[in-house]
Design an enzyme around this catalytic site. Structure first.
Site, PDB file in Angstrom:
ATOM      1  CB  CYS A 124      35.773  42.934  33.720  1.00  0.00           C
ATOM      2  SG  CYS A 124      34.713  44.371  33.983  1.00  0.00           S
ATOM      3  CG  ASP A 193      34.573  45.297  41.614  1.00  0.00           C
ATOM      4  OD1 ASP A 193      34.885  44.478  40.734  1.00  0.00           O
ATOM      5  OD2 ASP A 193      34.219  46.464  41.370  1.00  0.00           O
TER       6      ASP A 193
HETATM    7  P1  RI2 Z   1      40.071  48.506  38.506  1.00  0.00           P
HETATM    8  C1  RI2 Z   1      35.171  46.660  37.755  1.00  0.00           C
HETATM    9  O1  RI2 Z   1      33.854  46.819  38.163  1.00  0.00           O
HETATM   10  C2  RI2 Z   1      35.506  45.227  37.362  1.00  0.00           C
HETATM   11  O2  RI2 Z   1      34.855  44.275  38.165  1.00  0.00           O
HETATM   12  C3  RI2 Z   1      36.996  45.240  37.566  1.00  0.00           C
HETATM   13  O3  RI2 Z   1      37.551  43.954  37.650  1.00  0.00           O
HETATM   14  C4  RI2 Z   1      37.079  46.003  38.894  1.00  0.00           C
HETATM   15  O4  RI2 Z   1      36.098  47.022  38.777  1.00  0.00           O
HETATM   16  C5  RI2 Z   1      38.418  46.590  39.226  1.00  0.00           C
HETATM   17  O5  RI2 Z   1      38.804  47.540  38.262  1.00  0.00           O
HETATM   18  P2  RI2 Z   1      32.767  47.652  37.291  1.00  0.00           P
HETATM   19  O6  RI2 Z   1      32.842  49.094  37.751  1.00  0.00           O
HETATM   20  O7  RI2 Z   1      39.839  49.251  39.772  1.00  0.00           O
HETATM   21  O8  RI2 Z   1      33.033  47.479  35.817  1.00  0.00           O
HETATM   22  O9  RI2 Z   1      41.276  47.625  38.555  1.00  0.00           O
HETATM   23  O10 RI2 Z   1      31.442  47.041  37.697  1.00  0.00           O
HETATM   24  O11 RI2 Z   1      40.043  49.413  37.287  1.00  0.00           O
END
Ligand code: RI2
Length: 315
Positions: A124, A193
């Site tokens: 991701c 998350d």
């Molecule tokens: P940071 C994201 O969720 C991903 O799952 C990623 O690993 C997590 O947030 C943490 O990201 P999404 O918003 O806070 O893409 O480290 O569903 O940037």
């Protein structure tokens, strides 16, 4: 009011995404809303802030960073309107600043685990995980990063784009190629998350099978997460809601099928036994220490009443 609704829509539609970024966007939105609020009394101010907090809170159900940020920003005790307004502004600015610092600190701490010549796999697009990787790169370590596409939203493309700008060598793989490359990987680094009281990780769909694969290949699995990714409510026994997003994200022309259901859970659950280390701004900890992080860093009291007047109803 429009600004809050606009921010909420951007978070819901993932124009603003990433657990940390949605938390800081919500904090900034509450601050700006508070700044422009034309009300006459403290009671009116409280109820408007409550409205804005609810709108932002309902955008994405999984990321606890959002509710933790909202709780921190809306936690104030004020005897008049102007001091309540000031408190919201100060709380929001403090949260945004501490979030930025936390990501930097995680980079410094986590990058020590990366050795010169290592191959790191990430999934991701996580600001915290990328901080670890980019700090190692900036320290002069020659590393290669394998990034998964991260279907259905392809955040892996954002990740390779960011790393490319920094001059880090990357390889992009489809999500199902993880096991095929795992023997070449020295360390897996992912974001979070949610982290529960017992150290369970909730992260982007696909994370759990990467962790399983890493375990089988004896590859270290590290989580990079600010302490506001830990969930106080899990101490009270609450389960984490896994967001299910629209089927069209996976199959855009779904309407032409009569008997097909597309399932699109955005996150999955990785048991703490598969995690070697959680790197936070408070230090690198084993997942089993998550309870202490919640009690000590988030100041969580076990009685729900202690949540305070304004923040209470969003928890
Ligand atoms: P940071 C994201 O969720 C991903 O799952 C990623 O690993 C997590 O947030 C943490 O990201 P999404 O918003 O806070 O893409 O480290 O569903 O940037």
């Amino acid at each position: 009011m429009d600004q809050v609704l606009e921010t909420a829509e951007k978070i819901r539609s993932m124009q603003i995404r990433g657990a940390g970024r949605i938390a800081t966007a919500a904090a900034a939105s509450l601050r700006d809303f508070s700044l422009g609020l034309q009300v006459q009394s403290l009671e009116e101010f409280n109820s408007e802030i409550q409205w804005a907090a609810d709108v932002l809170f309902k955008t994405r159900p999984t990321a606890v960073s959002l509710s933790n940020a909202i709780r921190m920003v809306t936690k104030y005790q004020a005897s008049d309107l102007e001091s309540a307004r000031q408190a919201v502004i100060e709380n929001a600015d403090r949260f945004i600043k501490s979030s930025r610092k936390a990501v930097e600190r995680i980079g410094q701490i986590g990058s020590r685990r990366i050795r010169d010549g290592d191959t790191v796999l990430t999934h991701c697009n996580s600001r915290a995980a990328l901080s670890v990787i980019s700090t190692a790169h900036k320290a002069g370590k020659k590393i290669k990063v394998i990034a998964t596409e991260s279907r259905p939203r392809f955040q892996g493309i954002t990740t390779i784009g960011m790393l490319d700008k920094l001059g880090v060598e990357t390889e992009l793989i489809v999500d199902s190629a993880v096991r095929s490359v795992m023997n070449e990987v020295d360390l897996v680094v992912v974001g979070a998350d949610v982290i529960t009281a017992n150290g369970t990780l909730v992260n982007k769909i696909g994370t759990a099978q990467i962790a399983l694969s890493a375990r089988e290949a004896r590859t270290s699995f590290m989580v990079a997460a600010e302490t506001y990714k830990f969930s106080p409510k899990t101490i009270l026994g609450e389960l984490v809601t896994i967001e299910e997003r629209e089927p069209e994200e996976v199959l855009p022309d779904i309407s032409k099928y009569k008997h097909v259901k597309v399932r699109n859970p955005a996150f999955d659950v990785t048991p703490h036994q598969y995690i070697d280390l959680i790197c936070t701004e408070a230090g690198a900890i084993p997942p089993e220490m998550s309870y202490l992080i919640i009690r000590e860093r988030l100041g969580w009291e076990l009685e729900e009443e202690s949540l305070g007047e304004v923040s209470g109803s969003h928890q």
